[in-house]
Design an enzyme around this catalytic site. Structure first.
Site, PDB file in Angstrom:
ATOM      1  N   GLU A 238      52.315  28.821  66.372  1.00  0.00           N
ATOM      2  CA  GLU A 238      52.513  29.544  65.538  1.00  0.00           C
ATOM      3  C   GLU A 238      52.412  28.578  64.636  1.00  0.00           C
ATOM      4  O   GLU A 238      53.355  28.330  63.448  1.00  0.00           O
ATOM      5  CB  GLU A 238      54.224  30.254  65.359  1.00  0.00           C
ATOM      6  CG  GLU A 238      53.652  30.839  66.427  1.00  0.00           C
ATOM      7  CD  GLU A 238      55.000  31.656  66.162  1.00  0.00           C
ATOM      8  OE1 GLU A 238      56.582  31.560  65.626  1.00  0.00           O
ATOM      9  OE2 GLU A 238      55.115  32.744  66.559  1.00  0.00           O
TER      10      GLU A 238
ATOM     11  N   GLU B 224      52.506  36.146  73.271  1.00  0.00           N
ATOM     12  CA  GLU B 224      53.915  36.550  72.851  1.00  0.00           C
ATOM     13  C   GLU B 224      53.662  38.215  72.917  1.00  0.00           C
ATOM     14  O   GLU B 224      53.216  38.790  71.307  1.00  0.00           O
ATOM     15  CB  GLU B 224      54.612  35.892  71.884  1.00  0.00           C
ATOM     16  CG  GLU B 224      54.034  34.267  72.313  1.00  0.00           C
ATOM     17  CD  GLU B 224      55.448  33.355  70.843  1.00  0.00           C
ATOM     18  OE1 GLU B 224      56.108  34.164  70.480  1.00  0.00           O
ATOM     19  OE2 GLU B 224      55.032  32.534  71.365  1.00  0.00           O
TER      20      GLU B 224
END
Lengths: 675, 675, 675
Positions: C151, C309
């Protein structure tokens, strides 16, 4: 020496700053003190720059005069060490003494409560001052008690504190392996390999999202414990300096009730007696200060405490500062006594001319009048306390209900990500406290380490962390036939806020007879009904989904996908009729009362006047065995009761027989000596 | 030289940035200027980096061309010194020049209004530039006025400012004893023993809780005065540099109306004429800019001021930036003239292509069109102003009502803890201003030091600090038979915001004939009714409890424990029918109007058109004695009046006799020359 | 190598942190993985401090064991380089590596995503680690893909980043003159004369009013591009280090959907396949994650992406973290597949014991149970994905509607002063995306540089900046007979956010056949009706006043001074029936749907089940040509459809004929293979 000062009556008075006033004002003030029955003055709280104008010079002229005058006029003095606000010269000479804040900014001189607790200069100079004062006034006839510093609080994040933190951690954890395990540092690559790698948790390290958001609960919990201990270290050092000269006079520092930053249970053993400053939040119900009183009384195993400060009229530091209505001051003062206060003191005796507390309420206003409403109410109360004499002094509360209050749980619950940031610890605790109090039960508010063997009921709301043997000790309560209640968000972590690798509520599971499978949370405006007998309670915020493992449902959810599942359960535990109650959601007031009253009823603990809304009762047992029942009417209506026993009202001298009418005026008070 | 520039008509135009545009755009722009009646350009406001590309190089090519063209085309230029935004090279060469903010952070290069006022480099280079400009353009035929810097404001907290502050304090207080007394430093151990101990009040010193929360009002008041003076020092230095070469051309700087950080009353003596930028808040009523106009007019004893900036259509810097509706620009422009403006200027003549004011409204948009609604309205107004000629120039307002406006009171009221942070100074001031204006009274908005001998009515709302002889001078108004009004939260402090050691409202007490015993405050959503004749006014925020000491009740509270006590009082004072009115709570609009109209009525000051909602009147008396009555219809309905006197409408040339119908279009304007 | 990994079925599993657990827990976990059909584990995401305990030591024991076990048990591993969170020793040894934040504060060690992208130490050590991992595991049989860092996001403002920014600017702009022109630095005296004068735009330079308020859009846009490139540089460097040893295994990093700080279109070419983490905001409609899926699919020209995710139950980091209701996880997972996901992975396989993600949902909770609701749903979905086999893998979406998504426009729109800060880019984009989706159209969400030749409809809402040839390419769509829609606040700036010196909407004007004369804005609670056929749509926030230049009105304002003027227009463009639609205000949902459906209808793009509220459809065409229609019932009611074609439901094996009933359970899913 331990315990509060011995006094012939409830000490009455408060903070007075003679250094602010010329002699003629002081003269006028003292005349008014006498008029109002003021017998106690707290002196020197912010006098450091006066007492020590330079590092090498002390000047006790003002204090000498003030204490001598007090002695001459029959007043007693609570003498403060004055170390809570630095003098300017000190901040300039030793810049280290100024705090570094949560944002990493080294402060310049200003404000109060502004000293770094790890600063050697502060330690040296503050203890020197305390020692000097003790040497000079230990034997002064006016001296009643020592008041160290003032409202210890806040935190520092400087390099010296970082070093002290590392030393503290080494003592606590022993090895880095133990620390890494406690803090669960395999998460996010945080495994420390040297103590020097550890930084205080701040906006610049683990708290990017703010003071209540940490990446690692372990480090933040430890920093809050460390900072408690660091400030406590300052207190202890001053106390030692005092004790070198003054061996018997009791020592205290003034606390702030439910004050999150500092764990007063860590402090308690080091005080001779507890004292605190009561400034309830705007529109707080009467059970709010009551909870704080009981928490303070719990610090020293139920020994009386002092109400060190309250405002006679208004605060100043809030956005809105309403007046105490006529009668509210008297009622609040008697409420303090009812809960264990052995002194009633004000901040402040005279309003400051300048600076930020100029508008704070005072017994004597800027104009020096004695014909104000406030002065009249103060003087009337002074007379009433005078008349009461010794009767309440040293009395203790015979509570059979305990409520556990735990700073670690508070910290962990409110700093953690998930499940819901809308739950606040004190709100949950207060909800259960309130329910017990409106049912007429006396409640001891105690640490999780307290001896629970004397209680029939133990309430442990939001007991987020379960540390040490507390689960076993709660089981012991039930094994004796007692009842233990806990709630949602209890049993979630150990002392480091690591989850238990078992079902929720962790070690509390066997006693509660449930496992919590999952938990839903909702915004503040969403309610889900919970059916409790005939009652639909509107529950909010957190909805745990409970699977009974022996417990029976007492209340059930009636909506959402968990409709029909239990929201409140009861588990028989042990062979003597003991029970564990689990409340899986944040019930509304009516729901919480429904649950708590059922529990109290089991043990015959519902009070005789529980049906009268707004009428608070509290019991104290005097050293001579007299049983005193305080009746406090918080409503603005007259309340007409029927006496549940023969008694004499100590304030009026009137005697009532059982079932006689007993009338409480709006905001009225009665103190019944039961027969 | 003093006074505004002499012009043959109302100067019309605004800010233009030739440095942003290639020649062909400039050509097109000038053709449109002519088309719209634009005769005045403000030039060079942010041109420093253009005019001085390096420390040793100046380049006046663009300015030369712009001023020469203006002269050639019959336009006049307001020439700015351009010192409000630093060039990048300067910030890099002299990092000291960048401000240190309230949080203690030294800034890097960026933004505008970004210079430290105590920076020697800034002082040297800004005055050098101003001097160069003056030398070059003093005699230029297009030069009309000097415009120093731009919207002076903000603050710096650097070490140089700290030093300068200490020097300023030494001059102001003389001794540390005097300073300690003024700031009441016995509070919280703040007694200073050396000037170097004093730090600017910031987030790192006395303002932990924010800019509006100080621990010591004394230091913060003084820092705000110091910072006003520091910025003013920059202005004065530039003005002196100009005056070395340009002895007659008037000098100004553009103010911002009710701008809290800078006390414009300290600035006023140093300007030749006042000018300001009018950007009323979203949804402000018309009395908001009117109050600002009157405040600006009051800076120079009623002399006309300039409207230096207004937007022709929208702002850009706000969250929401609505359009001025059709007709609103004209109405607002005539409103400015009605209140004393002798110029009508825009920001901006042409919209910037880039950066944060790209969306700010402009006479000429990005596409360079003259067929937009906005351009048409600008051009129509240009023609109307052309037609008006000299008639309004130099005219003065014959007000018999004064309203006191006091930056010190503003600062003290809003930075203090207690009684209520919900009260804002300008809201209270505006409430009374508005009430007087809707009743048709002309109002001078003046400093507390102003000569009050010409007024029948003096309104002193929220006069929090009572400094110097103001109480005596207000008494003198009443002694002459005039009426003085003051309100809750007045008379609370001296010039250092130290409480008076007398009853509230301090030195105003004798005139008001009351003492305020205490004060209740409530959250914003709570109202308490006050009975005023037949009216129930909903009062809010602050409820002072008043004990008359000669005054008679005019209005009373009808709820809470102070029901029946006076909320508004009137006190006869002196032998000529003078009165002191005290308003003890924040009345709603109707209540405030009720009170103010009664006062104006006493003196025959209610205007002839006061019954017409939304119709504003304002009077100016021209140098030749002509009496001009401006009628401004702020409603979106047509208003049909009946002329109260014979007059000629200067905009239409139409004459009306007394009682003739007088029709105002929606948002319409009439300028009547009364006969 | 490009493209996602080849797998025999949809990879199913998620993040697992073996370093957190002792062997016996890992054993139990793996048994549960098998039970739930988990075949894929993402490993090592935060393992740096484990893998490299000192600068000179690496330790791969845990990884070896984990990959070997995976291989032995038939699971595949997505191997992370673990460089997203620094180890403590690194931060201490190289303080430069800690970021300096927007406020100018150098951080200490803490958190994650905490490295300065310009730090040489970080670059050297992160690539060394990635290289070591690649060398060791390139040939491991369990290795499925490389997962670099995690991320990527945030920003740094340190001196090293400032230097790198200057280098980047020099490459981008070539000369300071070009930069000065691009940033329009004649405004506010900002003309730079040396590259060293340029500072990163921060709270201390151009952003005094906050992150979303810049004084110069040019510098801020460039800094956001630079920071995107700086972080991307870290990724590319790690990828190169991997490629030195692992030439074929696909490389990705996990994105965050509509994540403003980083322009994923700049990243896309450097990834082998896109992957992302889906955590829709609280109460987001189903079209919100759908838009993100389509945006992610658009990164690689429509190639399948991975859902890297999602939570199986709850998040933890929000104030309120509700549960996914029963069935929601399955529905969301199939929705991802329907939009192009070729993998379904969770964060996280096992809940962390400590730290801030302790409460984040996990497949396996702290107690390690397989009899939780969540585990059952996960296992059921595992079985269903197992059964689905290869059928969806590599399938593509045959969309004929494109929606332009542009980070530059997003940045410019939300950082600019004016016209309204209440407009947020993604809200406008989502409104049009949603309208197209509820009408049953498949939508490609593409960059403005995408090839548009395959689309009948192009939606370009809030296309604030018009860069490069996009206007021409949109015209080409209409020239082919297609329809282009754009809205208010489009065509306002070039790539530097300089206004076009033409009418609004700039280069889009010819296609739209309108000019925007001005624009009104209003607070959020104000609506203005717009008449669209029989519908009154409540428009909000921005009201542009449009003058048709060839376009015809489709909808009109009916209030305020622009009543009767067009709010929606349609312009015929080109000879083949193409059209340009302009929507001048923020219509409500019904209005937006009305407009978009009319446009889709023109091209036959309204879907067969558009009438069924809550039923989402999405089409994918498998590599073998099979056409799959996903039906997703987001409502909690059963939906009864009538099949629009003969098909077989791949989840049930049931076949339907055209017009057969087709029943969707609440939250139900069908995957029809059309015949």
């Amino acid at each position: 020496m331990s315990g509060a000062p011995r006094t012939p009556k409830i000490p009455y008075g408060g903070d007075y700053n003679p250094e602010q006033w010329p002699e003629e004002v002081a003269d006028a003030d003292h005349r008014l003190f006498t008029k109002a029955g003021i017998d106690t003055l707290t002196v020197g709280v912010f006098a450091w720059s006066l007492l020590q104008p330079t590092e090498d010079t002390y000047d006790f002229t003002t204090l000498d005069r003030t204490l001598d005058r007090a002695a001459a006029e029959g007043r007693q003095v609570v003498l403060a060490t004055g170390t809570a606000a630095l003098p300017p010269w000190l901040a300039l000479a030793y810049p280290e003494v100024n705090r570094t804040d949560f944002e990493g900014r080294r402060h310049g001189y200003g404000q109060r409560h502004n000293f770094c607790p790890s600063s050697p200069a502060y330690r040296r100079l503050s203890t020197a001052l305390a020692g000097r004062l003790a040497r000079r006034y230990a034997a002064h006839p006016a001296l009643l008690a020592w008041h160290i510093n003032n409202e210890y609080g806040g935190a520092c994040y400087c390099a010296r504190c970082a070093d002290a933190f590392r030393v503290w951690l080494r003592e606590r954890h022993g090895t880095l392996d133990a620390l890494n395990d406690a803090w669960w540092t395999t998460f996010w690559s945080h495994r420390y390999t040297d103590w020097t790698q550890i930084e205080p948790p701040s906006a610049l390290t683990e708290h990017w999202r703010g003071p209540d958001h940490t990446a690692f609960q372990g480090i933040t919990l430890d920093y809050q414990r460390f900072m408690t201990d660091a400030l406590l270290g300052c207190f202890v050092a001053e106390k030692e300096a005092i004790r070198a000269h003054s061996t018997n006079t009791p020592v205290t520092t003034n606390f702030m009730g439910m004050y999150r930053p500092s764990d007063y249970h860590r402090w308690a053993p080091h005080l001779d007696f507890a004292s605190w400053d009561s400034y309830p939040p705007l529109d707080a119900p009467p059970t709010w200060p009551a909870l704080a009183h009981d928490l303070m009384r719990g610090l020293k195993d139920g020994a009386p405490f002092w109400l060190m400060e309250q405002t006679p009229s208004t605060t100043a530091c809030r956005d809105v500062n309403p007046l105490r209505r006529p009668g509210e001051l008297r009622l609040a003062s008697w409420q303090a006594v009812a809960h264990g206060a052995d002194a009633v003191l004000y901040f402040q005796m005279r309003a400051s001319r300048g600076a930020c507390e100029k508008y704070h309420g005072a017994v004597i206003g800027h104009a020096g009048r004695d014909d104000t409403r406030v002065f009249r109410e103060v003087a009337d109360l002074g007379a009433e306390l005078e008349a009461a004499g010794t009767v309440t002094l040293g009395a203790r509360t015979p509570a059979r209900t305990a409520l556990l209050f735990d700073w670690d749980s508070w910290w962990a619950l409110e700093m953690s990500d998930g499940p819901s940031r809308l739950v606040t610890y004190v709100d949950v605790v207060h909800a259960y406290y309130r329910a017990a109090r409106v049912a007429g039960a006396d409640v001891d508010v105690v640490p999780v380490t307290a001896d629970l063997s004397g209680y029939d009921v133990v309430l442990a709301p939001a007991l987020h962390l379960v540390k040490g043997e507390v689960a076993e000790r709660l089981e012991a309560v039930a094994e004796r036939g007692g009842t233990v209640l806990t709630t949602f968000l209890s049993g979630r972590g150990d002392e480091h806020d690591r989850a238990f690798l078992t079902d929720v509520p962790g070690p509390l599971g066997p006693l509660m007879g449930v496992r919590v499978d999952e938990w839903d949370t909702r915004p503040a405006d969403v309610t889900h009904p919970v059916r409790l007998g005939d009652l639909d309670s509107a529950a909010r915020l957190v909805f745990e989904i409970v699977i009974p493992r022996g417990a029976e449902p007492v209340g059930t959810y009636t909506s959402d996908f968990y409709a029909g599942t239990p929201a409140v359960t009861r588990n028989r535990f042990g062979g003597r009729g003991g029970e564990g109650w689990y409340v899986a959601t944040h019930l509304d007031e009516a729901g919480t009362e429904w649950v708590v009253r059922r529990i109290l009823d089991r043990h015959g603990l519902v009070g005789p006047y529980a049906a009268h809304a707004g009428v608070e009762t509290a019991t104290r047992v005097a050293p001579n065995g007299d049983r005193l029942l305080f009746l406090l009417n918080h409503s603005t209506q007259t309340r007409e009761l029927s006496a549940h026993a023969a008694a004499t009202d100590l304030l009026t001298g009137k005697r009532v027989e059982r079932e006689d009418p007993l009338v409480l005026d709006p905001l009225g008070v009665a103190v019944l000596r039961l027969e």
